[in-house]
Design an enzyme around this catalytic site. Structure first.
Site, PDB file in Angstrom:
ATOM      1  CG  ASN A 192     -15.070   9.157   0.658  1.00 30.71           C
ATOM      2  OD1 ASN A 192     -15.068   8.891  -0.541  1.00 30.71           O
ATOM      3  ND2 ASN A 192     -15.491   8.297   1.570  1.00 30.71           N
ATOM      4  CG  ASP A 247     -16.050   4.907   5.027  1.00 30.00           C
ATOM      5  OD1 ASP A 247     -15.586   5.607   4.116  1.00 30.00           O
ATOM      6  OD2 ASP A 247     -16.385   3.713   4.867  1.00 30.00           O
ATOM      7  CB  SER A 295     -22.073  11.235   4.843  1.00 28.80           C
ATOM      8  OG  SER A 295     -23.120  10.649   5.577  1.00 28.80           O
ATOM      9  NE  ARG A 323      -6.634  -0.647  -3.655  1.00 27.64           N
ATOM     10  CZ  ARG A 323      -6.537  -1.955  -3.483  1.00 27.64           C
ATOM     11  NH1 ARG A 323      -7.534  -2.746  -3.856  1.00 27.64           N
ATOM     12  NH2 ARG A 323      -5.480  -2.497  -2.922  1.00 27.64           N
ATOM     13  CG  HIS A 375     -19.717   6.255   3.149  1.00 29.09           C
ATOM     14  ND1 HIS A 375     -18.947   5.184   2.747  1.00 29.09           N
ATOM     15  CD2 HIS A 375     -20.636   5.760   4.007  1.00 29.09           C
ATOM     16  CE1 HIS A 375     -19.390   4.090   3.332  1.00 29.09           C
ATOM     17  NE2 HIS A 375     -20.413   4.412   4.106  1.00 29.09           N
ATOM     18  CG  LEU A 395      -6.532   7.009   0.090  1.00 27.36           C
ATOM     19  CD1 LEU A 395      -7.155   8.398   0.011  1.00 27.36           C
ATOM     20  CD2 LEU A 395      -5.527   6.782  -1.030  1.00 27.36           C
ATOM     21  NE  ARG A 436      -3.620   0.272   2.421  1.00 27.62           N
ATOM     22  CZ  ARG A 436      -4.277  -0.116   3.495  1.00 27.62           C
ATOM     23  NH1 ARG A 436      -4.064   0.479   4.644  1.00 27.62           N
ATOM     24  NH2 ARG A 436      -5.137  -1.093   3.433  1.00 27.62           N
TER      25      ARG A 436
END
Ligand code: GAR
Length: 216
Positions: free
Chosen positions: A109, A147, A138, A93, A111, A95, A67
């Site tokens: 982001n 998240d 959201s 993916r 979600h 992070l 990663r």
């Protein structure tokens, strides 16, 4: 248009309908999508970008042994566009912490759930299985917790008895396509910030409950 906040790089893994909404809105908006990066070479979102003459980069996670190495390649790809904001739009993916720290306060982001409920994947089916009456979407700042970063704005939808995971996905997408461009616009105007684990609009702690993003 020369303010650095206004240059946006979108990261995605798939269809890219949120990218489409962001691009469509940007022609009338105050930001521009400078580049699109996908971890999947076959993501349809890449075609959407090309159709709008937006440069694309593929950073295929399968080509990297760890990663960390993937994140480094991703950083490099992002920095070539020199964006003020990184927008995750169906980017599937996780992070790493170093990546997130490096771009602290500059990653958003979207979600498909009413966070903090239902982080992770497969949210539509999970809310149905739990018998929820309410679902939603959201937009949040990305922090090291998956998240788990502070929510900027949410929109909810009612779950009807006839809904299944597919109908919920359609309803959620409709909300996303309005909400995400609106939030990116606020960021572009320099009105959104992350401080520790709190999100602010101007000086006001977010999310503002019961207030639509359009009224902000
Ligand atoms: C969107 O519904 C987004 O909320 C979700 O993926 C979909 C991408 O759609 N994101 C996540 O699940 C992130 N954990 P799109 O490719 O058509 O924009």
């Amino acid at each position: 248009m020369h303010n650095s906040h206004r240059s946006v790089v979108v990261l995605l893994s798939g269809n890219g309908s949120n990218l489409q909404a962001l691009m469509d809105f940007s022609s009338a908006g105050n930001y521009r999508v400078s580049g699109v990066i996908s971890n999947r070479p076959d993501a349809y979102g890449l075609q959407r970008a090309k159709q709008s003459n937006i440069p694309t980069t593929v950073v295929d996670h399968k080509q990297y042994a760890s990663r960390d190495l993937f994140d480094q390649a991703l950083c490099q790809a992002i920095n070539e566009y020199g964006p003020g904001l990184i927008v995750l739009a169906g980017f599937m993916r996780i992070l790493g912490a170093d990546f997130v720290k490096r771009y602290q306060g500059k990653i958003l982001n979207i979600h498909p759930s009413l966070l903090p409920n239902y982080p992770g994947t497969n949210t539509h089916q999970r809310v149905l299985d739990a018998g929820e009456k309410l679902h939603g979407v959201s937009v949040h700042f990305v922090t090291e917790e998956l998240d788990g970063g502070p929510v900027i704005a949410q929109e909810s939808i009612a779950i009807e008895p006839i809904d299944d995971a597919q109908t919920l996905a359609v309803k959620i997408h409709e909300k996303e396509h309005v909400l995400y461009p609106a939030v990116v616009s606020l960021f572009a105007d320099g009105r959104l910030s992350l401080d520790g684990n709190s999100a602010f609009l101007d000086e006001q702690l977010l999310p503002v409950t019961g207030q639509r993003i359009d009224d902000l």
